[in-house]
Each structure stands twice: as structure tokens, then as C-alpha cells.
Design a protein around this motif. Structure first.
Motif, PDB file in Angstrom:
ATOM      1  N   ILE A 127       0.865  -1.172   0.000  1.00 17.89           N
ATOM      2  CA  ILE A 127       0.000   0.000   0.000  1.00 17.89           C
ATOM      3  C   ILE A 127       0.903   1.224   0.000  1.00 17.89           C
ATOM      4  O   ILE A 127       1.779   1.356   0.854  1.00 17.89           O
TER       5      ILE A 127
ATOM      6  N   GLN B  47       0.428  -7.445  -5.526  1.00 16.05           N
ATOM      7  CA  GLN B  47      -0.546  -6.372  -5.695  1.00 16.05           C
ATOM      8  C   GLN B  47      -0.015  -5.074  -5.110  1.00 16.05           C
ATOM      9  O   GLN B  47       0.758  -5.080  -4.154  1.00 16.05           O
TER      10      GLN B  47
ATOM     11  N   ASP C  92      -3.974  -1.994  -8.366  1.00 15.50           N
ATOM     12  CA  ASP C  92      -4.965  -3.037  -8.090  1.00 15.50           C
ATOM     13  C   ASP C  92      -6.098  -2.553  -7.194  1.00 15.50           C
ATOM     14  O   ASP C  92      -7.128  -3.224  -7.085  1.00 15.50           O
ATOM     15  N   GLY C  93      -5.892  -1.423  -6.535  1.00 18.85           N
ATOM     16  CA  GLY C  93      -6.917  -0.912  -5.650  1.00 18.85           C
ATOM     17  C   GLY C  93      -6.464   0.391  -5.034  1.00 18.85           C
ATOM     18  O   GLY C  93      -5.375   0.902  -5.317  1.00 18.85           O
ATOM     19  N   VAL C  94      -7.322   0.939  -4.189  1.00 16.61           N
ATOM     20  CA  VAL C  94      -6.977   2.130  -3.414  1.00 16.61           C
ATOM     21  C   VAL C  94      -7.357   1.885  -1.959  1.00 16.61           C
ATOM     22  O   VAL C  94      -8.225   1.062  -1.647  1.00 16.61           O
ATOM     23  N   GLN C  95      -6.690   2.611  -1.097  1.00 19.34           N
ATOM     24  CA  GLN C  95      -7.041   2.590   0.320  1.00 19.34           C
ATOM     25  C   GLN C  95      -7.371   4.016   0.753  1.00 19.34           C
ATOM     26  O   GLN C  95      -6.579   4.934   0.536  1.00 19.34           O
TER      27      GLN C  95
ATOM     28  N   ASN D 143     -10.531  -3.015  -6.102  1.00 19.87           N
ATOM     29  CA  ASN D 143     -10.357  -3.136  -4.657  1.00 19.87           C
ATOM     30  C   ASN D 143     -10.402  -1.778  -3.979  1.00 19.87           C
ATOM     31  O   ASN D 143      -9.702  -0.848  -4.382  1.00 19.87           O
TER      32      ASN D 143
ATOM     33  N   GLN E  69      -6.717   3.657 -10.962  1.00 19.97           N
ATOM     34  CA  GLN E  69      -7.204   2.463 -11.642  1.00 19.97           C
ATOM     35  C   GLN E  69      -6.722   2.433 -13.092  1.00 19.97           C
ATOM     36  O   GLN E  69      -6.266   1.391 -13.584  1.00 19.97           O
TER      37      GLN E  69
ATOM     38  N   TRP F  17      -1.726  -1.200  -3.997  1.00 20.08           N
ATOM     39  CA  TRP F  17      -2.878  -0.315  -3.858  1.00 20.08           C
ATOM     40  C   TRP F  17      -2.368   1.084  -3.524  1.00 20.08           C
ATOM     41  O   TRP F  17      -1.376   1.245  -2.815  1.00 20.08           O
TER      42      TRP F  17
END
Length: 416
Positions: free
Chosen positions: A59, A100, A167-170, A221, A162, A102
Motif C-alpha cells: 500500500i 498487488q 490493483d486498488g486504493v485505500q 479493490n 485504476q 494499492w
């Protein structure tokens, strides 16, 4: 229990996304952006090192959604697609070996130093405690339209992440930044639709989540980093945190990372080595496992617990107990980027992390030296160098203060 085997087990999230093992790098502010807050090639070098070192999910450090409001000099700010090429390289580097990555998205709110921001904002105009007022100005309360704009900025930044291949963000909802400020009755004393009750205080984070989900779709995600509590009188409590998690789970959140504290009480930066951790926590290594178990009683949402893990046995026991699904690591991965690979190879490991103290109470209480020294080691990895494992006392403090001052001056000159 075989720690190597257990920690090597993939984790499948509810949307079908698979994290290849149980090691997760928690967000740490890299401050590797340019003076005007654009990403650099060094970020790709850094995250490639962590991916190749075995970390299943990385992350990123807090990427700011508004260039006018940053937390530190050389934060990356993401407002549009102008840096798409560098962002794409960053994402690909963090995905080496099937890993991954994020992007953590953040707005600092009132936690934006005076040297960077003369007009900080917050849900309410609540000043910092007396000891910090020389560094942080009293914020002004956000207007309704400004709140709506910030919500859309989170969504816009997520959509660009994205597109770049992350693959995603937090969502950064911890450590006293803006989302956390909205959740806290101490920082949020509004009486409109954004405050006045626990339910209204969590409207902001739910609106941010919904806007990101609308912009990025169901397969992308979305996670959140959330305080178990602020550890501050009149602040965000464990019961309120549980209610926020329950609400986000009902919305479809993919991963919840548990942490705690803020700038005025930085529980997130205190280690077991600091002598301020109770015996039961010390025995289990992780600071927030007891709270994670309370979350687990409410929901089976995938959890990530960060803070305190030092041995492969402690990490494996946390997974085996069911209290957490991912082992969140920060400082251990800075001094030993290949720590996950060594554990998964079956080697016994005790992290080389040691406490860093200056003897200057204000600096030590705020964990300024702790955070800044590790940030310097992150910079070494980003330049292709090996990190140092131990600080040099007052020499390290002088080095850190010199760099921070120079960056602050350069940032002010550019802004002026």
C-alpha cells in the motif's frame, strides 16, 4: 503450525481478487515526489524492491487528492492524468512476481504544517493542542460545497489510479487526517448533516467510499485504514470505530486495516521497544489484535492489522488465530525489504527494528525522529541502495532536520 507455509497462503478477497501471501506493506509516507508534488522514477524502484522482497500487497504512502493541501514536502498529489506514464511504471513495479499494489488516498485536513499551508481546513475550526500550535495553524471549517468537492476529488484520484494499473486504493481514515477528523467528536463539532452525532460524522467516509465505488466499479479493490480509537479525550472511540466498520462492510468494502492514534497522540508510531505497550500486547506482538478480534465477532470482512509484528512466529499466530488475514508491516520492511522472502523460505526471523530516541521530549513524543529516520531509509532503497538498520543518534536528527528545512523552504519558494 508452520509459519512459512501459513504466511505463504494466498488470500482471496470477496470480489475474487487474490493477494499471493499474507504479508502486506502498510502505508508510509515516502516524500519521493517532486517539489511540486508529481511522482518520480524512484517510486518504481522502491516498490519493485518490496515486491521482489516477497510482500504480497504493498500500500503506497499517502497520495494527496488536492495539491493545495499536502501533509509534507514532496508528497505526491494526484488530481488528473498528467502523470499517467510515471504512475503506470509505479504500479507495474509493485506488481512484480504477481504481487498487488494499492494506492493510499488522503487529504490532511488540519494536519498540514504552517510552512506548507496557510489555509488548512477541517470539519470544525478546532486548534491543535498548545504544544503543536507553532507548527500547525488553526484550521477553518469547511463549507458544504467544499466537502462535496473533496468527495469527488477522492473519486477522481481513484479513477486515475485504476487507469494507471493499480490493483486498488485505500482510503486513509486514520491517524488524524481529514477522514479521521470527520469521524472524531473532538475535531468535528458541526451541527449540519456532516456532524452532531456518530451517524452524521460517518456520512463523509461513506460518501467518499460510494463515490470511489461509482467511479471504479465493483471489481476494483477499495480498502480503508481506520483507527481503532484516537486515544484522545473526547475523540473517536472503539465503539464508534466498530460502527463505522459495520457500515462500510454493508456497503461492500474489500479490506479494513486497523491502526490507531494521531499527531497529538501517535500510537501508530510507538513500538514495543518503547516500553509503553502492555504485557498482553507484547506477548502477541501486534498492538491492535484485541480490537481486531472484536471486529471479527461482527463480520468476516478481510482484516489487516499493522503495528508491532517482529517475528515469524508472532505473525503466523496472528493469522492462525483468525484475528487478522494480513500481517501489516511498516518499519520492518524498511530496514529489511526481503524479510517476507526469508520467512517464506523457512528462516527464523526477528526484525532488526530498534527504538530511535533523541532525548528531546517534544520530538520523541511526536515520533518525529522515528518517522523521519525511516523515511530517509526509504529514500536509500528508492536510489537502489541498501537501507541502514540503526540510526546514529544526534547525527541522524541533524540530518533529518536539515532535509526537512530545505524541502520546506523550496516548497514555500515555489508556492510564493
Amino acid at each position: 503450525m508452520n509459519p512459512a507455509k501459513l504466511l505463504s497462503t494466498p488470500l482471496k478477497l470477496r470480489n475474487g481478487s487474490v493477494i499471493p501471501n499474507r504479508f502486506a506493506k502498510s502505508a508510509m509516507s515516502e516524500t519521493l515526489g517532486t517539489i511540486d508534488n508529481h511522482p518520480t522514477k524512484e517510486l518504481a524502484t522502491l516498490y519493485r524492491a518490496w515486491a521482489e522482497g516477497g510482500t504480497g500487497l504493498s500500500i503506497t504512502g499517502n497520495v494527496m487528492i488536492d495539491r493545495r493541501h499536502i501533509g509534507e514536502p514532496q508528497n505526491v498529489a494526484l488530481e488528473d492524468e498528467s502523470d499517467l506514464e510515471l504512475l503506470t511504471a509505479w504500479a507495474k513495479a509493485g506488481q512484480q512476481g504477481g504481487k498487488q499494489i494499492w494506492m493510499q488516498l488522503n487529504h490532511p485536513g488540519k494536519q498540514s504544517p504552517k510552512m506548507l499551508n496557510k489555509d488548512p481546513v477541517s470539519p470544525s475550526a478546532i486548534p491543535f493542542k498548545k504544544e503543536l500550535r507553532s507548527m500547525f495553524a488553526t484550521p477553518r471549517a469547511l463549507t458544504g460545497p467544499e466537502i462535496e468537492d473533496i468527495i469527488q476529488r477522492f473519486a477522481r484520484s481513484a479513477a486515475v489510479a485504476q487507469k494507471a494499473g493499480f490493483d486498488g486504493v485505500q482510503i486513509h481514515g486514520a491517524h488524524g487526517y481529514l477522514v479521521s477528523q470527520f469521524l472524531s467528536p473532538h475535531h468535528n463539532q458541526r451541527t449540519d448533516e456532516w456532524g452532531g452525532s456518530a451517524e452524521k460524522r460517518r456520512r463523509f467516509v461513506l460518501a467518499v467510499y460510494r463515490a470511489i465505488r461509482k467511479a471504479c466499479g465493483e471489481a476494483f479493490n477499495i480498502g480503508i485504514k481506520l483507527n481503532s480509537a484516537d486515544f484522545q479525550r473526547g475523540g473517536f472511540t472503539e465503539d464508534e470505530s466498530l460502527a463505522v466498520i459495520k457500515a462500510l462492510v454493508a456497503e461492500g468494502i474489500d479490506l479494513v486495516e486497523i491502526s490507531g492514534g494521531n499527531y497529538e497522540n501517535p500510537a501508530m508510531a510507538k513500538g514495543a521497544e518503547d516500553g509503553e505497550v502492555k504485557a498482553s500486547t507484547l506477548a502477541r506482538e501486534a498492538y491492535f489484535l484485541e480490537f481486531a478480534e472484536k471486529v471479527r465477532e461482527l463480520t468476516d470482512v478481510p482484516l489487516m492489522v499493522t503495528g508491532g509484528f517482529r517475528t515469524e512466529t508472532g505473525m503466523a499466530q496472528a493469522i492462525a488465530s483468525g484475528a487478522t488475514d494480513l500481517v501489516g508491516l511498516a518499519r520492518p520492511l524498511v530496514v529489511e525489504p526481503d524479510l517476507p522472502n526469508r520467512i517464506m523460505a523457512g528462516n527464523p526471523v526477528t526484525s532488526a527494528v530498534k527504538p530511535i530516541k533523541t532525548g528531546i521530549r517534544l520530538i520523541d513524543d511526536m515520533a518525529l525522529m522515528e518517522v523521519s529516520w525511516y523515511t530517509r531509509q526509504i529514500g536509500r532503497i528508492a536510489r537502489g541502495k541498501a537501507p541502514k538498520q540503526h540510526d546514529r543518534g544526534i547525527l541522524s536528527l541533524m540530518e533529518v532536520l536539515g532535509v526537512m528545512t530545505t524541502r520546506g523552504v523550496r516548497t514555500r519558494l515555489r508556492a510564493g
